[in-house]
Design an enzyme around this catalytic site. Structure first.
Site, PDB file in Angstrom:
ATOM      1  CE1 TYR A 193      -2.035  10.292   6.937  1.00 44.45           C
ATOM      2  CE2 TYR A 193      -0.412  11.639   8.090  1.00 44.45           C
ATOM      3  CZ  TYR A 193      -0.860  10.401   7.665  1.00 44.45           C
ATOM      4  OH  TYR A 193      -0.141   9.273   7.969  1.00 44.45           O
ATOM      5  CE  LYS A 197      -3.412   8.140   9.738  1.00 44.15           C
ATOM      6  NZ  LYS A 197      -3.728   6.719   9.917  1.00 44.15           N
TER       7      LYS A 197
HETATM    8  N1  LIG Z   1       4.475   5.595   5.630  1.00 43.64           N
HETATM    9  C1  LIG Z   1       4.599   6.605   6.480  1.00 43.64           C
HETATM   10  O1  LIG Z   1       5.531   7.424   6.388  1.00 43.64           O
HETATM   11  C2  LIG Z   1       3.620   6.777   7.606  1.00 43.64           C
HETATM   12  C3  LIG Z   1       3.921   7.711   8.593  1.00 43.64           C
HETATM   13  C4  LIG Z   1       3.024   7.905   9.620  1.00 43.64           C
HETATM   14  C5  LIG Z   1       1.852   7.165   9.663  1.00 43.64           C
HETATM   15  N2  LIG Z   1       1.583   6.271   8.688  1.00 43.64           N
HETATM   16  C6  LIG Z   1       0.322   5.524   8.779  1.00 43.64           C
HETATM   17  O2  LIG Z   1       0.629   4.150   8.711  1.00 43.64           O
HETATM   18  C7  LIG Z   1      -0.446   3.451   8.083  1.00 43.64           C
HETATM   19  C8  LIG Z   1       0.094   2.639   6.931  1.00 43.64           C
HETATM   20  O3  LIG Z   1       0.764   3.531   6.052  1.00 43.64           O
HETATM   21  P1  LIG Z   1       1.441   3.061   4.703  1.00 43.64           P
HETATM   22  O4  LIG Z   1       2.624   3.922   4.516  1.00 43.64           O
HETATM   23  O5  LIG Z   1       1.587   1.594   4.696  1.00 43.64           O
HETATM   24  O6  LIG Z   1       0.338   3.540   3.661  1.00 43.64           O
HETATM   25  P2  LIG Z   1       0.043   2.977   2.220  1.00 43.64           P
HETATM   26  O7  LIG Z   1      -0.626   4.088   1.480  1.00 43.64           O
HETATM   27  O8  LIG Z   1       1.248   2.340   1.619  1.00 43.64           O
HETATM   28  O9  LIG Z   1      -1.011   1.824   2.520  1.00 43.64           O
HETATM   29  C9  LIG Z   1      -2.328   2.089   2.863  1.00 43.64           C
HETATM   30  C10 LIG Z   1      -3.147   0.874   2.463  1.00 43.64           C
HETATM   31  O10 LIG Z   1      -4.514   1.124   2.818  1.00 43.64           O
HETATM   32  C11 LIG Z   1      -5.336   0.677   1.755  1.00 43.64           C
HETATM   33  N3  LIG Z   1      -6.592   1.405   1.751  1.00 43.64           N
HETATM   34  C12 LIG Z   1      -6.809   2.701   1.387  1.00 43.64           C
HETATM   35  N4  LIG Z   1      -8.100   2.970   1.448  1.00 43.64           N
HETATM   36  C13 LIG Z   1      -8.719   1.842   1.871  1.00 43.64           C
HETATM   37  C14 LIG Z   1     -10.071   1.507   2.114  1.00 43.64           C
HETATM   38  N5  LIG Z   1     -11.058   2.390   1.920  1.00 43.64           N
HETATM   39  N6  LIG Z   1     -10.359   0.256   2.532  1.00 43.64           N
HETATM   40  C15 LIG Z   1      -9.371  -0.662   2.708  1.00 43.64           C
HETATM   41  N7  LIG Z   1      -8.070  -0.403   2.481  1.00 43.64           N
HETATM   42  C16 LIG Z   1      -7.773   0.845   2.068  1.00 43.64           C
HETATM   43  C17 LIG Z   1      -4.531   0.950   0.485  1.00 43.64           C
HETATM   44  O11 LIG Z   1      -4.990   0.175  -0.594  1.00 43.64           O
HETATM   45  C18 LIG Z   1      -3.112   0.620   0.939  1.00 43.64           C
HETATM   46  O12 LIG Z   1      -2.779  -0.725   0.680  1.00 43.64           O
HETATM   47  C19 LIG Z   1      -1.459   4.508   7.679  1.00 43.64           C
HETATM   48  O13 LIG Z   1      -2.459   4.591   8.669  1.00 43.64           O
HETATM   49  C20 LIG Z   1      -0.638   5.771   7.636  1.00 43.64           C
HETATM   50  O14 LIG Z   1      -1.411   6.929   7.848  1.00 43.64           O
HETATM   51  C21 LIG Z   1       2.439   6.053   7.653  1.00 43.64           C
END
Ligand SMILES: NC(=O)c1ccc[n+]([C@@H]2O[C@H](COP(=O)([O-])OP(=O)(O)OC[C@H]3O[C@@H](n4cnc5c(N)ncnc54)[C@H](O)[C@@H]3O)[C@@H](O)[C@H]2O)c1
Length: 282
Positions: A193, A197
């Site tokens: 991860y 990132k």
């Molecule tokens: N939530 C957190 O705490 C957090 C913190 C830091 C960074 N992020 C980053 O923010 C972004 C959004 O995070 P989130 O919390 O909404 O994640 P999440 O897991 O809730 O959502 C991710 C979405 O991506 C979709 N997805 C996964 N694989 C896919 C694919 N192959 N093709 C198309 N869609 C696909 C999933 O279906 C899901 O709807 C991500 O890049 C994550 O790494 C999140």
């Protein structure tokens, strides 16, 4: 526009965040943050294409956005790790909504097998590593390429925002994961991860430099830990490490995304905007 006597052009300033007439694509648009990004963009006047794995759910959420905000929105089922699927998705959106002006390159995978995903680094399988990077790195590349090609062809600039993570910059403090649970399992931050990132930040710098001559801005949005069902032990330990003393709420990423998407950031490219309660600062 005529400036007023304060020299501030107040009318122009009040429209800085207006996205009327723009089309935005949000990959991972059905996720915890993705749904908020879609709603925020539509609330500022953009037509929004919700791109995610499940075509029907994406269409249903797009219809909800249309009902709530009145802009033309559409769902676009897509697997960002599949080149053909990505090209089909971007072509369909550009054709239906009249081009693409904004991309939130945001989809990321937690993997189907959480035990494998959270496995210790020392025994981490290459297969699992590749499964995650296929979405988090290859997917970012494929979507940026396909949307970038539309933006270049359209010749009207654009804004690309790519979601990284605080763990693309920082190593995890293993102590905060003791006794922590999320999604029914013990958790940590796997190296794949962090590496995936960090790759997002490098891709952003490269594309910002490459596409600046065409008016296409490319920036990274870096969230810190967002509260979304972690147990109280984790929330307490994580919060204790954050200067603002708490985890983020999903809505708190939206303002930064709108800023980067809109003319409010017209002279900003290649930037990494942290929304992390100050965690990166110490
Ligand atoms: N939530 C957190 O705490 C957090 C913190 C830091 C960074 N992020 C980053 O923010 C972004 C959004 O995070 P989130 O919390 O909404 O994640 P999440 O897991 O809730 O959502 C991710 C979405 O991506 C979709 N997805 C996964 N694989 C896919 C694919 N192959 N093709 C198309 N869609 C696909 C999933 O279906 C899901 O709807 C991500 O890049 C994550 O790494 C999140």
């Amino acid at each position: 526009m005529k400036e007023n006597n304060t020299g501030s052009g107040a009318e122009r300033y009040s429209a800085l965040f207006d996205l009327s007439g723009k089309t935005a694509v949000v990959t991972g648009g059905l996720g915890i943050l993705g749904r908020r990004f879609c709603a925020g963009l539509a609330a500022h006047g953009a037509q929004v294409a919700v791109a995610d794995l499940d075509d029907h759910k994406a269409a249903a959420f797009a219809e909800q956005l249309h009902q709530d905000y009145g802009t033309a929105c559409m769902g676009a089922g897509c697997d960002v790790s599949d080149p053909d699927s990505v090209v089909r998705m971007t072509d369909k959106i550009a054709q239906r909504l009249g081009g693409i002006d904004i991309l939130l390159n945001n989809a990321a995978s937690k993997s189907d097998d959480l035990e494998q995903f959270f496995a210790p680094f020392e025994s981490y399988s290459l297969e699992q590593w590749r499964q995650v990077t296929a979405v988090n790195v290859d997917g970012m590349f494929l979507v940026a390429q396909a949307v970038g090609n539309h933006m270049l062809k359209q010749n009207r600039g654009g804004s690309i925002i790519q979601t990284s993570s605080i763990y693309g910059l920082l190593g995890p403090d293993e102590r905060i994961y003791e006794g922590s649970r999320y999604l029914g399992t013990t958790i940590n931050t796997p190296a794949v991860y962090s590496a995936s990132k960090a790759a997002v930040v490098g891709l952003t710098s490269h594309l910002a430099a490459r596409w600046a001559p065409y008016g296409i801005r490319v920036n990274t949005l870096t969230p810190g830990g967002i509260e979304s069902g972690q147990n109280s032990r984790f929330i307490e330990r994580y919060s204790a490490r954050v200067p603002l003393g708490r985890m983020g709420q999903p809505d708190e990423l939206v303002g930064a995304a709108i800023y980067l998407a809109s003319d409010a950031s017209s002279y900003v490219t290649g930037h990494n905007l942290y929304v992390d309660g100050g965690l990166h600062a110490w």
